[in-house]
Design a protein around this motif. Structure first.
Motif, short mmCIF file in Angstrom:
data_model
loop_
_atom_site.label_atom_id
_atom_site.label_comp_id
_atom_site.label_asym_id
_atom_site.label_seq_id
_atom_site.Cartn_x
_atom_site.Cartn_y
_atom_site.Cartn_z
N LYS A 53 22.99 -44.42 -14.43
CA LYS A 53 22.13 -43.24 -13.89
C LYS A 53 23.06 -42.10 -13.37
O LYS A 53 23.03 -40.89 -13.68
N ALA A 54 23.86 -42.72 -12.40
CA ALA A 54 24.95 -41.76 -11.80
C ALA A 54 25.84 -41.29 -12.82
O ALA A 54 26.16 -40.03 -12.66
N THR A 56 25.42 -39.99 -15.61
CA THR A 56 24.48 -38.93 -16.25
C THR A 56 24.32 -37.89 -15.32
O THR A 56 23.82 -36.66 -15.79
N ASN A 57 24.56 -37.84 -14.05
CA ASN A 57 24.52 -36.69 -13.24
C ASN A 57 25.29 -35.56 -13.45
O ASN A 57 26.50 -35.82 -14.16
N ASP A 59 27.19 -34.14 -11.25
CA ASP A 59 28.45 -34.27 -10.69
C ASP A 59 28.74 -35.72 -10.57
O ASP A 59 28.16 -36.34 -9.47
N PRO A 60 28.99 -36.52 -11.49
CA PRO A 60 29.03 -37.90 -11.43
C PRO A 60 29.97 -38.63 -10.53
O PRO A 60 29.61 -39.66 -10.17
N ALA A 63 27.89 -38.34 -7.44
CA ALA A 63 26.87 -39.79 -7.65
C ALA A 63 27.30 -41.04 -7.17
O ALA A 63 26.73 -41.79 -6.71
#
Length: 133
Positions: A53-54, A56-57, A59-60, A63
């Motif tokens: 999930k992070a 795909t943020n 700003d990975p 995240a």
């Protein structure tokens, strides 16, 4: 690359977490050493789904840091304060030159109260889990 990372983590081997066994006090240390030629982002006891999930943020990297992940340059190391017990370590390659290719490493350690366990991530530990297109 981070979108590919998200896809790879969904199918990566062993998504089981090792359960912590020493209570909640951070009374032990895990030192992770990067013996690869890559920059790694390392997590302790973070599930694959949260890392996915992070990734795909927007700003990975931010995240990843929110999940407690730490960036390690090649030939460097970082320490994590943890409760004594079993812990799951996941390392993800952060290398813009390899966009589309996804390399990860997984390891486990059981650290005793007051001890420091060293986990070395080596080049041969990295698995190419790039999804086929």
């Amino acid at each position: 690359m981070l979108v590919a990372l998200a896809a790879c983590l969904a199918v990566s081997a062993s998504s089981a977490m090792a359960g912590g066994g020493g209570g909640t006090k951070k009374n032990a240390t895990i030192e992770v050493q990067n013996a690869t030629s890559y920059v790694l982002f390392v997590f302790v006891d973070v599930s694959d789904s949260k890392i996915q999930k992070a990734s795909t943020n927007a700003d990975p990297i931010a995240a990843f840091k929110q999940l407690g992940g730490k960036q390690i340059e090649s030939s460097a190391s970082v320490s994590f304060k943890v409760a004594a017990g079993k812990h799951n370590i996941t390392a993800v390659v952060i290398d813009p030159d390899y966009e589309g290719q996804v390399l990860i490493a997984k390891d486990y350690t059981d650290v005793a109260k007051g001890a420091t366990n060293v986990v070395v991530i080596e080049q041969e530990d990295l698995q190419d889990v790039t999804p086929e297109s």
